[in-house]
Design a protein around this motif. Structure first.
Motif, mmCIF file in Angstrom:
data_model
loop_
_atom_site.group_PDB
_atom_site.id
_atom_site.type_symbol
_atom_site.label_atom_id
_atom_site.label_comp_id
_atom_site.label_asym_id
_atom_site.label_seq_id
_atom_site.Cartn_x
_atom_site.Cartn_y
_atom_site.Cartn_z
ATOM 1 N N LYS A 48 43.081 33.195 -24.068
ATOM 2 C CA LYS A 48 43.739 32.468 -23.327
ATOM 3 C C LYS A 48 44.384 32.079 -23.562
ATOM 4 O O LYS A 48 44.379 30.994 -24.506
ATOM 5 N N PRO A 49 46.296 31.612 -23.519
ATOM 6 C CA PRO A 49 47.044 30.971 -24.406
ATOM 7 C C PRO A 49 46.326 29.003 -24.054
ATOM 8 O O PRO A 49 46.013 28.988 -22.454
ATOM 9 N N ARG A 50 46.775 28.812 -25.672
ATOM 10 C CA ARG A 50 46.019 27.873 -25.341
ATOM 11 C C ARG A 50 46.895 26.254 -24.644
ATOM 12 O O ARG A 50 47.046 25.161 -24.529
ATOM 13 N N THR A 51 48.342 26.594 -24.775
ATOM 14 C CA THR A 51 49.441 25.288 -24.700
ATOM 15 C C THR A 51 50.167 25.526 -23.664
ATOM 16 O O THR A 51 50.353 26.632 -23.391
ATOM 17 N N LEU A 52 50.912 25.258 -23.482
ATOM 18 C CA LEU A 52 52.281 25.605 -22.122
ATOM 19 C C LEU A 52 52.781 26.145 -23.182
ATOM 20 O O LEU A 52 53.879 27.322 -22.218
ATOM 21 N N ALA A 53 53.183 26.468 -24.008
ATOM 22 C CA ALA A 53 54.105 27.139 -25.399
ATOM 23 C C ALA A 53 53.580 28.713 -24.807
ATOM 24 O O ALA A 53 54.600 29.598 -24.754
ATOM 25 N N ASP A 54 52.713 28.579 -25.434
ATOM 26 C CA ASP A 54 51.934 30.083 -25.504
ATOM 27 C C ASP A 54 51.895 30.111 -24.259
ATOM 28 O O ASP A 54 52.056 31.810 -23.724
ATOM 29 N N ARG A 55 51.456 29.846 -22.786
ATOM 30 C CA ARG A 55 51.179 30.289 -21.482
ATOM 31 C C ARG A 55 52.903 31.237 -21.424
ATOM 32 O O ARG A 55 53.256 32.214 -20.810
ATOM 33 N N ILE A 56 54.020 30.313 -21.924
ATOM 34 C CA ILE A 56 54.834 30.362 -21.881
ATOM 35 C C ILE A 56 55.641 31.976 -22.420
ATOM 36 O O ILE A 56 56.592 32.785 -21.340
ATOM 37 N N VAL A 57 55.223 31.633 -23.417
ATOM 38 C CA VAL A 57 55.403 33.173 -24.942
ATOM 39 C C VAL A 57 54.487 34.058 -23.629
ATOM 40 O O VAL A 57 54.910 35.873 -23.332
ATOM 41 N N ALA A 58 53.691 34.106 -23.197
ATOM 42 C CA ALA A 58 52.846 35.719 -22.561
ATOM 43 C C ALA A 58 53.421 36.002 -21.305
ATOM 44 O O ALA A 58 53.308 36.935 -20.681
ATOM 45 N N GLN A 80 59.560 12.774 -14.828
ATOM 46 C CA GLN A 80 60.628 12.802 -16.562
ATOM 47 C C GLN A 80 59.877 13.410 -17.589
ATOM 48 O O GLN A 80 59.803 14.023 -18.347
ATOM 49 N N THR A 81 58.786 12.684 -17.428
ATOM 50 C CA THR A 81 57.586 12.965 -18.905
ATOM 51 C C THR A 81 57.119 14.154 -18.890
ATOM 52 O O THR A 81 56.898 14.832 -19.346
ATOM 53 N N ARG A 82 56.966 14.960 -17.152
ATOM 54 C CA ARG A 82 56.604 16.422 -17.148
ATOM 55 C C ARG A 82 57.366 16.796 -17.328
ATOM 56 O O ARG A 82 57.340 18.086 -17.910
ATOM 57 N N ARG A 83 58.604 16.702 -17.258
ATOM 58 C CA ARG A 83 59.964 17.419 -17.516
ATOM 59 C C ARG A 83 60.085 17.783 -19.201
ATOM 60 O O ARG A 83 60.630 18.776 -19.203
ATOM 61 N N ASP A 84 59.527 17.133 -19.294
ATOM 62 C CA ASP A 84 60.002 16.161 -21.151
ATOM 63 C C ASP A 84 58.793 17.229 -21.681
ATOM 64 O O ASP A 84 59.299 17.648 -22.773
ATOM 65 N N GLU A 85 57.800 17.498 -21.061
ATOM 66 C CA GLU A 85 56.912 18.142 -21.706
ATOM 67 C C GLU A 85 57.522 19.818 -21.570
ATOM 68 O O GLU A 85 57.264 20.765 -23.143
ATOM 69 N N ILE A 86 58.080 20.530 -20.888
ATOM 70 C CA ILE A 86 58.517 21.800 -20.193
ATOM 71 C C ILE A 86 59.807 22.082 -21.767
ATOM 72 O O ILE A 86 59.620 23.070 -21.928
ATOM 73 N N GLU A 87 60.242 21.185 -21.146
ATOM 74 C CA GLU A 87 61.704 21.058 -22.009
ATOM 75 C C GLU A 87 61.021 21.422 -23.437
ATOM 76 O O GLU A 87 61.402 22.074 -24.784
ATOM 77 N N ARG A 88 59.790 20.702 -24.206
ATOM 78 C CA ARG A 88 59.610 21.028 -25.070
ATOM 79 C C ARG A 88 58.676 22.192 -25.814
ATOM 80 O O ARG A 88 58.624 23.143 -26.723
ATOM 81 N N ALA A 89 58.183 22.443 -24.396
ATOM 82 C CA ALA A 89 57.407 23.998 -24.718
ATOM 83 C C ALA A 89 58.006 24.583 -24.385
ATOM 84 O O ALA A 89 58.116 26.178 -25.406
ATOM 85 N N ILE A 90 59.712 25.304 -24.002
ATOM 86 C CA ILE A 90 60.461 26.369 -23.608
ATOM 87 C C ILE A 90 60.906 25.659 -25.440
ATOM 88 O O ILE A 90 61.546 26.977 -26.218
ATOM 89 N N HIS A 91 61.004 25.232 -26.438
ATOM 90 C CA HIS A 91 61.924 25.253 -27.436
ATOM 91 C C HIS A 91 60.882 25.298 -28.345
ATOM 92 O O HIS A 91 61.411 26.226 -29.125
ATOM 93 N N GLU A 92 59.614 25.337 -28.268
ATOM 94 C CA GLU A 92 58.278 25.580 -29.199
ATOM 95 C C GLU A 92 57.690 27.491 -28.940
ATOM 96 O O GLU A 92 57.744 27.759 -29.850
ATOM 97 N N SER A 93 58.783 27.634 -27.742
ATOM 98 C CA SER A 93 57.887 28.593 -27.104
ATOM 99 C C SER A 93 59.106 30.199 -27.956
ATOM 100 O O SER A 93 58.760 30.772 -28.407
ATOM 101 N N GLY A 94 60.411 29.359 -28.208
ATOM 102 C CA GLY A 94 61.617 30.340 -29.109
ATOM 103 C C GLY A 94 62.018 31.183 -27.804
ATOM 104 O O GLY A 94 63.253 31.598 -27.806
ATOM 105 N N ILE A 95 61.729 30.774 -26.341
ATOM 106 C CA ILE A 95 62.352 32.037 -25.762
ATOM 107 C C ILE A 95 64.097 31.898 -25.067
ATOM 108 O O ILE A 95 64.185 30.314 -25.508
ATOM 109 N N LYS A 96 64.988 32.380 -24.567
ATOM 110 C CA LYS A 96 66.256 32.847 -24.731
ATOM 111 C C LYS A 96 66.620 32.743 -22.903
ATOM 112 O O LYS A 96 67.522 32.949 -22.626
ATOM 113 N N LEU A 97 66.243 32.548 -22.711
ATOM 114 C CA LEU A 97 65.706 32.781 -21.567
ATOM 115 C C LEU A 97 66.053 31.421 -20.053
ATOM 116 O O LEU A 97 65.984 30.267 -20.975
#
Length: 209
Positions: A48-58, A80-97
């Protein structure tokens, strides 16, 4: 043209948001684009993906898409706190979508509390006349919209006793969105307008208009 979208959400009940997202896309892309929408169901994965970034990759691995939506309920936190969390997770995931954040002020159920007829039909009693607490004038201000929606569905069912105890309220919640054709009343809500504005900007950047 086919547009494939994938939704990563907090929980399985949030897959109802696909109805909202398809409606928004149709409003701004027109009928000439076929929208293929998927909820990223990661429950069957052995690891199971543990972090939001892991879930995004999966999600993007198992549900490839042209546009990714990432949902997080605000649940009392500043949106905005949640939006910042999402932005960080996207960056950590490395996806380009292309990615759009979906952040209801409370939780997803607040975006289903505007249609009395949809609640009654989802409860299996479309002609019922018992009072139910929808439509609600300020769904973003409700402390627990999930409880309110569940109670509204139980009341709208007209059931009692054993039959009410057997009523599958979780299934009924999913059915509410099935019976809504027009989500425009949600434009009165700040969080929904923010979602639509962000989506419109992305559509323009991608040249999908």
């Amino acid at each position: 043209m086919d547009l494939h979208i994938t939704l990563v959400s907090d929980g399985s009940s949030d897959q109802v948001l696909l109805h909202h997202l398809r409606w928004l896309l149709r409003q701004h892309l027109g009928a000439g684009i076929a929208i293929q929408a998927y909820w990223a169901d990661l429950r069957a994965l052995r690891e199971k993906p543990r972090t939001l970034a892991d879930r995004i990759v999966a999600a993007t691995t198992y549900y490839p898409c042209d546009l990714l939506f990432v949902h997080r309920d605000a649940e009392g936190q500043p949106p905005q706190t949640r939006r910042d969390e999402i932005e960080r997770a996207i960056h950590e995931s490395g996806i380009k979508l292309p990615v759009v954040a979906v952040v209801p002020v409370r939780m997803t159920e607040a975006w289903l509390l505007f249609s009395e007829s949809a609640v009654r039909r989802a409860a299996g009693n479309p002609n019922g006349r018992m009072a139910i607490p929808v439509p609600h004038s300020d769904p973003e201000g409700i402390a627990d919209p999930k409880v309110l929606l569940h109670n509204a569905l139980r009341s709208a069912s007209g059931l009692s006793g054993r039959r009410l105890r057997r009523f599958d309220v979780g299934w009924a919640v999913h059915r509410v969105a099935d019976y809504i054709e027009d989500f425009s009343p949600l434009r009165a809500l700040t969080a929904f307008r923010t979602l639509e504005d962000e989506l419109v900007r992305l559509i323009q950047r991608q040249g999908w208009t």
